[in-house]
Write a protein that holds these residues in place. Structure first.
Motif, PDB file in Angstrom:
ATOM      1  N   ASP A 115       0.852  -1.206  -0.202  1.00  0.00           N
ATOM      2  CA  ASP A 115       0.083  -0.001   0.073  1.00  0.00           C
ATOM      3  C   ASP A 115       0.870   1.284  -0.067  1.00  0.00           C
ATOM      4  N   ILE A 116       1.994   1.179   0.902  1.00  0.00           N
ATOM      5  CA  ILE A 116       2.863   2.241   0.815  1.00  0.00           C
ATOM      6  C   ILE A 116       3.436   2.720  -0.595  1.00  0.00           C
ATOM      7  N   ILE A 117       3.866   1.666  -1.252  1.00  0.00           N
ATOM      8  CA  ILE A 117       4.584   1.841  -2.583  1.00  0.00           C
ATOM      9  C   ILE A 117       3.412   2.231  -3.560  1.00  0.00           C
ATOM     10  N   LEU A 118       2.374   1.509  -3.475  1.00  0.00           N
ATOM     11  CA  LEU A 118       1.377   1.978  -4.530  1.00  0.00           C
ATOM     12  C   LEU A 118       0.818   3.262  -4.389  1.00  0.00           C
ATOM     13  N   SER A 142      -0.907   5.170 -11.581  1.00  0.00           N
ATOM     14  CA  SER A 142      -1.975   4.538 -11.795  1.00  0.00           C
ATOM     15  C   SER A 142      -1.824   2.914 -11.345  1.00  0.00           C
ATOM     16  N   GLN A 143      -2.762   2.392 -10.860  1.00  0.00           N
ATOM     17  CA  GLN A 143      -2.642   1.025 -10.289  1.00  0.00           C
ATOM     18  C   GLN A 143      -3.903   0.230 -10.783  1.00  0.00           C
ATOM     19  N   GLU A 144      -3.791  -0.949 -10.515  1.00  0.00           N
ATOM     20  CA  GLU A 144      -4.756  -2.092 -10.744  1.00  0.00           C
ATOM     21  C   GLU A 144      -4.792  -3.219  -9.650  1.00  0.00           C
ATOM     22  N   GLY A 145      -5.549  -3.171  -8.696  1.00  0.00           N
ATOM     23  CA  GLY A 145      -5.440  -4.094  -7.694  1.00  0.00           C
ATOM     24  C   GLY A 145      -4.264  -3.631  -6.909  1.00  0.00           C
TER      25      GLY A 145
END
Length: 95
Positions: A74-77, A82-85
């Motif tokens: 979660d910290i990295i994302l 843009s993210q997917e899951g």
């Protein structure tokens, strides 16, 4: 082996690096030292010596692998544009 300008230029091209003119002499000297060291290693008589994988008798000591809770994904994302899951989402570049 002496590292000259021709060899340095070839290495520069192969490595896709650009060496500034003010650093060329220093790089040639350092590469020559590395090659000289390898030449010394090549002179060692290792006949009858076994290859050593670990310096610890009996191999590498292992610790028990135990899971721990972590929010690193979660910290990295949070920094992802843009993210997917739980994955980075990037534009498709190859058809």
């Amino acid at each position: 082996m002496q590292i000259d300008d021709a060899l340095l230029s070839k290495l520069e091209k192969l490595s896709s690096l650009k060496i500034n003119d003010d650093k060329r002499e220093e790089i040639k000297r350092q590469l020559s030292e590395i090659v000289s060291f390898v030449d010394v290693l090549n002179e060692l008589d290792l006949k009858g010596s076994e290859a050593v994988v670990s310096s610890i008798k009996g191999g590498t000591l292992l610790r028990e692998d135990s899971p721990i809770a972590s929010d690193v994904i979660d910290i990295i994302l949070k920094n992802a544009p843009s993210q997917e899951g739980h994955f980075f989402s990037v534009p498709k570049i190859i058809e």
